[in-house]
Design a protein around this motif. Structure first.
Motif, PDB file in Angstrom:
ATOM      1  N   HIS A 119      46.009  48.027  27.640  1.00  0.00           N
ATOM      2  CA  HIS A 119      45.465  48.914  28.669  1.00  0.00           C
ATOM      3  C   HIS A 119      44.817  48.105  29.784  1.00  0.00           C
ATOM      4  O   HIS A 119      45.040  48.380  30.981  1.00  0.00           O
ATOM      5  CB  HIS A 119      44.450  49.871  28.055  1.00  0.00           C
ATOM      6  N   GLU A 120      44.038  47.104  29.417  1.00  0.00           N
ATOM      7  CA  GLU A 120      43.381  46.263  30.423  1.00  0.00           C
ATOM      8  C   GLU A 120      44.408  45.461  31.214  1.00  0.00           C
ATOM      9  O   GLU A 120      44.242  45.220  32.411  1.00  0.00           O
ATOM     10  CB  GLU A 120      42.375  45.331  29.752  1.00  0.00           C
ATOM     11  N   ALA A 121      45.482  45.050  30.537  1.00  0.00           N
ATOM     12  CA  ALA A 121      46.544  44.310  31.221  1.00  0.00           C
ATOM     13  C   ALA A 121      47.196  45.180  32.290  1.00  0.00           C
ATOM     14  O   ALA A 121      47.462  44.722  33.411  1.00  0.00           O
ATOM     15  CB  ALA A 121      47.587  43.822  30.214  1.00  0.00           C
ATOM     16  N   GLU A 122      47.442  46.443  31.953  1.00  0.00           N
ATOM     17  CA  GLU A 122      48.037  47.368  32.914  1.00  0.00           C
ATOM     18  C   GLU A 122      47.106  47.605  34.097  1.00  0.00           C
ATOM     19  O   GLU A 122      47.556  47.709  35.250  1.00  0.00           O
ATOM     20  CB  GLU A 122      48.374  48.698  32.235  1.00  0.00           C
ATOM     21  N   ARG A 123      45.811  47.675  33.824  1.00  0.00           N
ATOM     22  CA  ARG A 123      44.836  47.853  34.905  1.00  0.00           C
ATOM     23  C   ARG A 123      44.848  46.654  35.846  1.00  0.00           C
ATOM     24  O   ARG A 123      44.795  46.813  37.075  1.00  0.00           O
ATOM     25  CB  ARG A 123      43.442  48.056  34.332  1.00  0.00           C
ATOM     26  N   ALA A 124      44.911  45.450  35.276  1.00  0.00           N
ATOM     27  CA  ALA A 124      44.940  44.246  36.098  1.00  0.00           C
ATOM     28  C   ALA A 124      46.216  44.198  36.936  1.00  0.00           C
ATOM     29  O   ALA A 124      46.201  43.823  38.116  1.00  0.00           O
ATOM     30  CB  ALA A 124      44.837  43.003  35.212  1.00  0.00           C
ATOM     31  N   ARG A 165      38.583  36.236  34.804  1.00  0.00           N
ATOM     32  CA  ARG A 165      37.599  37.297  35.043  1.00  0.00           C
ATOM     33  C   ARG A 165      36.542  36.809  36.028  1.00  0.00           C
ATOM     34  O   ARG A 165      36.112  37.542  36.919  1.00  0.00           O
ATOM     35  CB  ARG A 165      36.925  37.687  33.734  1.00  0.00           C
ATOM     36  N   GLN A 166      36.116  35.558  35.843  1.00  0.00           N
ATOM     37  CA  GLN A 166      35.128  34.989  36.762  1.00  0.00           C
ATOM     38  C   GLN A 166      35.698  34.922  38.172  1.00  0.00           C
ATOM     39  O   GLN A 166      34.993  35.183  39.151  1.00  0.00           O
ATOM     40  CB  GLN A 166      34.722  33.592  36.287  1.00  0.00           C
ATOM     41  N   ALA A 167      36.977  34.572  38.284  1.00  0.00           N
ATOM     42  CA  ALA A 167      37.615  34.464  39.599  1.00  0.00           C
ATOM     43  C   ALA A 167      37.678  35.804  40.315  1.00  0.00           C
ATOM     44  O   ALA A 167      37.640  35.854  41.547  1.00  0.00           O
ATOM     45  CB  ALA A 167      39.012  33.880  39.458  1.00  0.00           C
ATOM     46  N   THR A 168      37.786  36.907  39.561  1.00  0.00           N
ATOM     47  CA  THR A 168      37.891  38.223  40.199  1.00  0.00           C
ATOM     48  C   THR A 168      36.610  38.612  40.917  1.00  0.00           C
ATOM     49  O   THR A 168      36.632  39.494  41.781  1.00  0.00           O
ATOM     50  CB  THR A 168      38.237  39.330  39.175  1.00  0.00           C
ATOM     51  N   SER A 169      35.499  37.958  40.571  1.00  0.00           N
ATOM     52  CA  SER A 169      34.223  38.288  41.217  1.00  0.00           C
ATOM     53  C   SER A 169      33.996  37.468  42.490  1.00  0.00           C
ATOM     54  O   SER A 169      32.999  37.658  43.181  1.00  0.00           O
ATOM     55  CB  SER A 169      33.064  38.047  40.243  1.00  0.00           C
ATOM     56  N   GLU A 170      34.915  36.552  42.796  1.00  0.00           N
ATOM     57  CA  GLU A 170      34.802  35.719  43.981  1.00  0.00           C
ATOM     58  C   GLU A 170      35.915  36.081  44.964  1.00  0.00           C
ATOM     59  O   GLU A 170      36.956  36.593  44.586  1.00  0.00           O
ATOM     60  CB  GLU A 170      34.916  34.225  43.607  1.00  0.00           C
ATOM     61  N   SER A 171      35.686  35.794  46.238  1.00  0.00           N
ATOM     62  CA  SER A 171      36.698  36.047  47.256  1.00  0.00           C
ATOM     63  C   SER A 171      37.676  34.878  47.306  1.00  0.00           C
ATOM     64  O   SER A 171      37.272  33.725  47.333  1.00  0.00           O
ATOM     65  CB  SER A 171      36.032  36.218  48.625  1.00  0.00           C
ATOM     66  N   THR A 172      38.967  35.188  47.284  1.00  0.00           N
ATOM     67  CA  THR A 172      39.976  34.131  47.300  1.00  0.00           C
ATOM     68  C   THR A 172      41.241  34.611  47.982  1.00  0.00           C
ATOM     69  O   THR A 172      41.561  35.799  47.963  1.00  0.00           O
ATOM     70  CB  THR A 172      40.318  33.667  45.866  1.00  0.00           C
ATOM     71  N   MET A 173      41.967  33.676  48.568  1.00  0.00           N
ATOM     72  CA  MET A 173      43.267  33.988  49.146  1.00  0.00           C
ATOM     73  C   MET A 173      44.277  34.286  48.045  1.00  0.00           C
ATOM     74  O   MET A 173      45.354  34.797  48.309  1.00  0.00           O
ATOM     75  CB  MET A 173      43.756  32.807  49.994  1.00  0.00           C
ATOM     76  N   PHE A 207      44.931  38.323  39.528  1.00  0.00           N
ATOM     77  CA  PHE A 207      45.154  39.534  38.735  1.00  0.00           C
ATOM     78  C   PHE A 207      46.482  39.488  37.981  1.00  0.00           C
ATOM     79  O   PHE A 207      46.587  40.055  36.886  1.00  0.00           O
ATOM     80  CB  PHE A 207      45.063  40.768  39.623  1.00  0.00           C
ATOM     81  N   LEU A 208      47.476  38.812  38.528  1.00  0.00           N
ATOM     82  CA  LEU A 208      48.743  38.686  37.810  1.00  0.00           C
ATOM     83  C   LEU A 208      48.583  37.836  36.557  1.00  0.00           C
ATOM     84  O   LEU A 208      49.049  38.203  35.471  1.00  0.00           O
ATOM     85  CB  LEU A 208      49.814  38.086  38.733  1.00  0.00           C
ATOM     86  N   PHE A 209      47.912  36.699  36.683  1.00  0.00           N
ATOM     87  CA  PHE A 209      47.685  35.861  35.505  1.00  0.00           C
ATOM     88  C   PHE A 209      46.738  36.538  34.519  1.00  0.00           C
ATOM     89  O   PHE A 209      46.895  36.415  33.303  1.00  0.00           O
ATOM     90  CB  PHE A 209      47.157  34.478  35.904  1.00  0.00           C
ATOM     91  N   LEU A 210      45.749  37.264  35.052  1.00  0.00           N
ATOM     92  CA  LEU A 210      44.833  37.983  34.173  1.00  0.00           C
ATOM     93  C   LEU A 210      45.590  39.042  33.377  1.00  0.00           C
ATOM     94  O   LEU A 210      45.350  39.211  32.168  1.00  0.00           O
ATOM     95  CB  LEU A 210      43.717  38.629  34.991  1.00  0.00           C
ATOM     96  N   ALA A 211      46.510  39.738  34.024  1.00  0.00           N
ATOM     97  CA  ALA A 211      47.309  40.748  33.321  1.00  0.00           C
ATOM     98  C   ALA A 211      48.087  40.119  32.169  1.00  0.00           C
ATOM     99  O   ALA A 211      48.137  40.668  31.059  1.00  0.00           O
ATOM    100  CB  ALA A 211      48.270  41.423  34.300  1.00  0.00           C
ATOM    101  N   MET A 212      48.672  38.953  32.401  1.00  0.00           N
ATOM    102  CA  MET A 212      49.450  38.298  31.340  1.00  0.00           C
ATOM    103  C   MET A 212      48.548  37.801  30.211  1.00  0.00           C
ATOM    104  O   MET A 212      48.898  37.926  29.030  1.00  0.00           O
ATOM    105  CB  MET A 212      50.270  37.147  31.920  1.00  0.00           C
ATOM    106  N   ALA A 213      47.383  37.251  30.563  1.00  0.00           N
ATOM    107  CA  ALA A 213      46.460  36.766  29.527  1.00  0.00           C
ATOM    108  C   ALA A 213      45.964  37.924  28.663  1.00  0.00           C
ATOM    109  O   ALA A 213      45.879  37.811  27.429  1.00  0.00           O
ATOM    110  CB  ALA A 213      45.281  36.036  30.173  1.00  0.00           C
ATOM    111  N   LEU A 214      45.650  39.036  29.300  1.00  0.00           N
ATOM    112  CA  LEU A 214      45.187  40.215  28.556  1.00  0.00           C
ATOM    113  C   LEU A 214      46.281  40.760  27.642  1.00  0.00           C
ATOM    114  O   LEU A 214      46.021  41.130  26.498  1.00  0.00           O
ATOM    115  CB  LEU A 214      44.735  41.294  29.536  1.00  0.00           C
ATOM    116  N   GLU A 215      47.507  40.791  28.146  1.00  0.00           N
ATOM    117  CA  GLU A 215      48.614  41.282  27.329  1.00  0.00           C
ATOM    118  C   GLU A 215      48.834  40.385  26.118  1.00  0.00           C
ATOM    119  O   GLU A 215      49.087  40.880  25.010  1.00  0.00           O
ATOM    120  CB  GLU A 215      49.887  41.363  28.181  1.00  0.00           C
ATOM    121  N   LYS A 216      48.713  39.091  26.302  1.00  0.00           N
ATOM    122  CA  LYS A 216      48.878  38.156  25.183  1.00  0.00           C
ATOM    123  C   LYS A 216      47.789  38.349  24.134  1.00  0.00           C
ATOM    124  O   LYS A 216      48.004  38.066  22.951  1.00  0.00           O
ATOM    125  CB  LYS A 216      48.847  36.713  25.696  1.00  0.00           C
TER     126      LYS A 216
END
Length: 201
Positions: A140-145, A112-120, A126-135
């Motif tokens: 719903h949040e996983a699908e959004r990510a 979540r912290q990484a999403t607020s920073e600019s990165t290549m 967002f892919l890893f965030l989706a998996m962490a949220l699903e776990k």
């Protein structure tokens, strides 16, 4: 294959350094002055957050490795994070390593912290965030990510343009979220378009 340095891959070399620093910090019977000097020299030899982050990411991004590989990636990512705590690439590597170690709450927080920073690696974040949220059961949040990841990729129709490592990660997320087939279908669609274009030319 990983980058080779001094006869060892980048991730192996980074792991050796991090382990050496940890042993120095915990060493018994060594005076504080000697310990400080040794730690300064060790860190000075590899005072490069980007190198540590790259070594960590090389393993954390891949599924199916031994736990020891993810523990090494976590140590490397933590060392990089300590040097540059707001760097989004370091946060991404750390979040991925935490996910692989099944520390989903911590992974979610870091990613979540990484999403607020600019990165290549916005897509990977967002892919890893989706998996962490699903776990964590936050479907719903996983699908959004995941949808955000697809937006960054130009939506699923451009999935075949991703690098091979990213396609593997996409497949992993799709499987976990029950969305299998998007990457394969996109690749087939792009192949058909290329064939039609070649015929037209």
């Amino acid at each position: 294959a990983g980058v080779v340095l001094f006869g060892r891959t980048l991730e192996e070399e980074g792991g050796l350094l991090v382990a050496a620093i940890e042993r120095l910090q915990d060493a018994k019977g060594v005076s504080d002055d000697v310990k400080v000097t040794a730690l300064r020299q060790a860190r000075g030899w590899w005072q490069d957050a980007e190198t540590l982050e790259r070594a960590a990411w090389a393993e954390a991004q891949r599924a199916g490795l031994p736990r020891s590989a993810y523990e090494r990636a976590h140590r490397q990512a933590m060392a990089a994070y300590e040097l540059t705590p707001t760097d989004a690439d370091c946060l991404c590597a750390l979040g991925a390593a935490l996910y692989r170690l099944e520390l989903y709450d911590d992974a979610k927080r870091i990613l979540r912290q990484a999403t607020s920073e600019s990165t290549m690696r916005d897509l990977d974040v967002f892919l890893f965030l989706a998996m962490a949220l699903e776990k964590r059961g936050e479907t719903h949040e996983a699908e959004r990510a995941f949808s955000r990841a697809l937006d960054l990729l130009g939506r699923s129709k451009h999935a075949s343009s991703a690098a091979e490592d990213e396609r593997e990660l996409l497949r992993e997320v799709e499987t976990q979220l029950g969305r299998t087939g998007l990457v394969t279908a996109a690749a087939a669609r792009d192949k058909r378009r290329a064939q039609r274009k070649a015929q037209d030319d």
